[in-house]
Write a protein that holds these residues in place. Sequence first.
Motif, PDB file in Angstrom:
ATOM      1  N   ALA A 137       0.908  -1.231  -0.049  1.00  0.00           N
ATOM      2  CA  ALA A 137      -0.086   0.014  -0.191  1.00  0.00           C
ATOM      3  C   ALA A 137       1.083   1.250   0.093  1.00  0.00           C
ATOM      4  O   ALA A 137       0.615   2.095  -0.618  1.00  0.00           O
ATOM      5  N   PHE A 138       1.846   1.228   0.722  1.00  0.00           N
ATOM      6  CA  PHE A 138       2.914   2.438   0.814  1.00  0.00           C
ATOM      7  C   PHE A 138       3.429   2.784  -0.492  1.00  0.00           C
ATOM      8  O   PHE A 138       3.714   3.882  -1.039  1.00  0.00           O
ATOM      9  N   ALA A 139       3.937   1.424  -1.276  1.00  0.00           N
ATOM     10  CA  ALA A 139       4.602   1.814  -2.591  1.00  0.00           C
ATOM     11  C   ALA A 139       3.611   2.527  -3.539  1.00  0.00           C
ATOM     12  O   ALA A 139       3.863   3.186  -4.243  1.00  0.00           O
ATOM     13  N   THR A 140       2.108   1.989  -3.413  1.00  0.00           N
ATOM     14  CA  THR A 140       1.490   2.558  -4.431  1.00  0.00           C
ATOM     15  C   THR A 140       1.088   4.027  -4.221  1.00  0.00           C
ATOM     16  O   THR A 140       1.019   4.825  -4.877  1.00  0.00           O
ATOM     17  N   LEU A 141       0.696   4.060  -2.734  1.00  0.00           N
ATOM     18  CA  LEU A 141       0.395   5.573  -2.084  1.00  0.00           C
ATOM     19  C   LEU A 141       1.579   6.511  -2.510  1.00  0.00           C
ATOM     20  O   LEU A 141       1.447   7.748  -3.119  1.00  0.00           O
ATOM     21  N   THR A 142       3.030   6.171  -2.389  1.00  0.00           N
ATOM     22  CA  THR A 142       4.058   7.106  -2.762  1.00  0.00           C
ATOM     23  C   THR A 142       4.227   7.242  -4.253  1.00  0.00           C
ATOM     24  O   THR A 142       4.782   7.903  -4.815  1.00  0.00           O
ATOM     25  N   ALA A 143       3.809   6.034  -4.980  1.00  0.00           N
ATOM     26  CA  ALA A 143       3.689   6.269  -6.576  1.00  0.00           C
ATOM     27  C   ALA A 143       2.764   7.220  -6.909  1.00  0.00           C
ATOM     28  O   ALA A 143       3.036   8.255  -7.858  1.00  0.00           O
ATOM     29  N   LEU A 144       1.611   7.529  -6.300  1.00  0.00           N
ATOM     30  CA  LEU A 144       0.474   8.519  -6.575  1.00  0.00           C
ATOM     31  C   LEU A 144       0.750   9.772  -5.927  1.00  0.00           C
ATOM     32  O   LEU A 144       0.316  10.868  -6.653  1.00  0.00           O
ATOM     33  N   HIS A 145       1.632   9.818  -4.870  1.00  0.00           N
ATOM     34  CA  HIS A 145       2.021  10.951  -4.376  1.00  0.00           C
ATOM     35  C   HIS A 145       3.385  11.073  -3.652  1.00  0.00           C
ATOM     36  O   HIS A 145       3.877  11.038  -2.634  1.00  0.00           O
ATOM     37  N   PRO A 146       4.399  11.160  -4.767  1.00  0.00           N
ATOM     38  CA  PRO A 146       5.775  10.992  -4.148  1.00  0.00           C
ATOM     39  C   PRO A 146       6.143  12.178  -3.314  1.00  0.00           C
ATOM     40  O   PRO A 146       7.342  11.830  -2.661  1.00  0.00           O
TER      41      PRO A 146
END
Length: 151
Positions: A137-146
């Motif tokens: 989830a964190f990888a997806t979150l930071t891909a969307l909001h670096p």
Amino acid sequence: MTPPANVHGTAIVIGTTGLLFLGPSGTGKSAVALHCIEEARGRGLFAALVSDDQVLIHHAGGRIVARAPASIAGLAEVRGAGIAKVATIEAAVLSRAIRPLEPPFAERLPPEGETAELLPSVFLSLTRLPLFPGCTAFATLTALHPEILKS
């Protein structure tokens, strides 16, 4: 300043970014939020819980601030396992609402400019967070909001 409203969700902070995880009961808000805290810490970022399950929200000075009710401060529910003590901070200014979603997804793309109304006429930008098998989830979150990694 508006009086606080009790919102069903989980609030965390990563760096200086306050995030409010929203959604129906049982959709993984707490688990995803706790995962994001641990993964952020593993990358050397400051991360802490503000409140789990109930979040007191108030609007002051153009900012949306989250706090925990005193009765649950420092506690998080781990569904199926019980209540855990978690490192917390007293309050955070919220930057964005996050809605975890399990597949299958009804839409390929979310509506542009999607928001969550937290208080009457008080909105927070909303990000849908798809939970993919094999992707954190964190990888997806930071891909969307670096920008979270830089806060």
